[in-house]
Write an enzyme that holds these catalytic residues in place. Structure first.
Site, PDB file in Angstrom:
ATOM      1  N   HIS A  63       8.247  -7.528  13.998  1.00 58.18           N
ATOM      2  CA  HIS A  63       9.612  -7.610  13.474  1.00 58.18           C
ATOM      3  C   HIS A  63       9.777  -6.673  12.281  1.00 58.18           C
ATOM      4  O   HIS A  63       8.818  -6.028  11.847  1.00 58.18           O
ATOM      5  CB  HIS A  63       9.979  -9.048  13.100  1.00 58.18           C
ATOM      6  CG  HIS A  63       9.171  -9.654  11.999  1.00 58.18           C
ATOM      7  ND1 HIS A  63       7.830  -9.960  12.116  1.00 58.18           N
ATOM      8  CD2 HIS A  63       9.532 -10.065  10.747  1.00 58.18           C
ATOM      9  CE1 HIS A  63       7.395 -10.511  10.999  1.00 58.18           C
ATOM     10  NE2 HIS A  63       8.407 -10.582  10.147  1.00 58.18           N
ATOM     11  N   ASP A  67       6.509  -6.445   5.239  1.00 60.72           N
ATOM     12  CA  ASP A  67       5.073  -6.748   5.224  1.00 60.72           C
ATOM     13  C   ASP A  67       4.452  -6.627   6.606  1.00 60.72           C
ATOM     14  O   ASP A  67       3.241  -6.794   6.765  1.00 60.72           O
ATOM     15  CB  ASP A  67       4.818  -8.139   4.637  1.00 60.72           C
ATOM     16  CG  ASP A  67       5.546  -9.262   5.353  1.00 60.72           C
ATOM     17  OD1 ASP A  67       6.648  -9.021   5.874  1.00 60.72           O
ATOM     18  OD2 ASP A  67       5.019 -10.392   5.384  1.00 60.72           O
ATOM     19  N   HIS A  68       5.264  -6.285   7.608  1.00 60.15           N
ATOM     20  CA  HIS A  68       4.768  -6.088   8.967  1.00 60.15           C
ATOM     21  C   HIS A  68       4.964  -4.656   9.474  1.00 60.15           C
ATOM     22  O   HIS A  68       4.427  -4.324  10.524  1.00 60.15           O
ATOM     23  CB  HIS A  68       5.449  -7.063   9.926  1.00 60.15           C
ATOM     24  CG  HIS A  68       5.105  -8.493   9.662  1.00 60.15           C
ATOM     25  ND1 HIS A  68       4.183  -9.193  10.402  1.00 60.15           N
ATOM     26  CD2 HIS A  68       5.544  -9.347   8.704  1.00 60.15           C
ATOM     27  CE1 HIS A  68       4.067 -10.418   9.928  1.00 60.15           C
ATOM     28  NE2 HIS A  68       4.893 -10.537   8.892  1.00 60.15           N
TER      29      HIS A  68
END
Length: 328
Positions: A63, A67-68
């Site tokens: 997503h 932080d991804h």
């Protein structure tokens, strides 16, 4: 048969001990490997693992939260500066693909290789073969933004020669045995020996479900059918989640454990821990909460920890330096 190397296990922000989300998947079929999520500084974490960006075949982003995915452009840019030429497949929600395209344009980033873009929706309906023996299928999760889990199925087929039967007909070991094993019929003592009479096909398969952020683990019931391991966030203890409230749309260790138990999942790896749970005491509390509700094999991931899933579905932690499996 499948190796999982954690590059980041912190939720939201990095800390001194943990980076934000990133997970590398390797199979026994090829030196090519896959990356799931690329939080900031993922490329720096990779430098400690022996994994080369040149062998990275696929990147799956769950997503659009930073932080991804904030580490993705830098990682791909560094691969280009290292003279990578092989195409790479990027599977992600459309908003991540749009952001990536804008980043290329606005930062004057010209990659030395093709990036094949695939919307996560395109792998929702049925598994898609990414490379020989490796399939992926996406499953929608419950989060503040469009978010997915990716189920990876790895299948290996081998041909085993029935040496006992060959000895019974008197065929000596050698070149003819090899020919039969590779599907060729041969003539021996005036008769034709057919390969299919002396070769047994053996297929092994493992399945790992890697989830992004998710407030309702039970939406993964279908994904976890016949799965050998689930990697899922456990951002909070249940008591902390109760105080935080539903706004962040994350899971507790209890929620994930109850779900894993309900679907008879054999192996569970928890990650994406809130910084408040990074210490030894916090990790012990997370582990105890899981064990209160789940009876299978459970691991709490940490940066650079590596786990190997065997062809029989046994999950073990692997010692990074020696490659030996650690006893539980």
């Amino acid at each position: 048969m499948l190796t999982l190397t954690f590059l980041g296990t912190s939720s939201g922000v990095p800390t001194k001990s943990r980076n934000v989300s990133g997970l590398a998947l390797q199979t026994s079929l090829s030196k090519k490997w896959l990356l799931i999520d690329a939080g900031e500084a993922t490329q720096h974490r990779l430098q400690h693992t022996g994994l080369s960006p040149h062998d990275m075949a696929v990147v799956c982003i769950t997503h659009a939260h930073g932080d991804h995915c904030y580490g993705l452009p830098g990682l791909l840019a560094s691969a280009s500066m290292g003279k990578r030429t092989e195409p790479l497949t990027l599977i992600a929600p459309q908003n991540v693909l749009d952001w990536f395209g804008a980043t290329l344009q606005l930062t004057d980033l010209h990659l030395s290789y093709e990036v094949i873009l695939r919307d996560s929706n395109s792998v929702l309906e049925q598994p898609v073969e990414l490379m020989d023996g490796v399939w992926v299928q996406a499953y929608a999760l419950v989060h503040r933004v469009e978010c997915y889990a990716y189920a990876f199925t790895v299948q290996h087929s081998s041909r085993k020669l029935n040496t006992t039967a060959l000895q019974q007909v008197g065929l000596p070991a050698g070149r003819d045995w090899k020919a039969l094993q590779y599907g060729q019929d041969i003539e021996f003592n005036g008769q034709i020996l057919h390969s299919h009479d002396f070769v047994q096909n053996h297929t092994t398969q493992v399945k790992a479900v890697i989830a992004g952020d998710n407030a309702q683990p039970n939406v993964l019931a279908q994904a976890c059918q016949n799965a050998d391991v689930l990697v899922h966030e456990a951002t909070y203890l249940q008591a902390v989640l109760d105080k935080v409230g539903p706004g962040p749309m994350h899971s507790s260790a209890k929620l994930v454990a109850e779900f894993a138990q309900s679907v008879d999942l054999p192996n569970l790896v928890l990650t994406h821990f809130s910084p408040r749970h990074h210490g030894e005491a916090g990790q012990a509390e997370i582990l105890q909460e899981v064990k209160d509700y789940y009876g299978g094999t459970v691991f709490l991931a940490d940066d650079f920890k590596r786990y190997r899933l065997s062809e029989t579905g046994v999950l073990q932690e692997v010692n990074e330096l020696t490659g030996q499996k650690k006893e539980r």
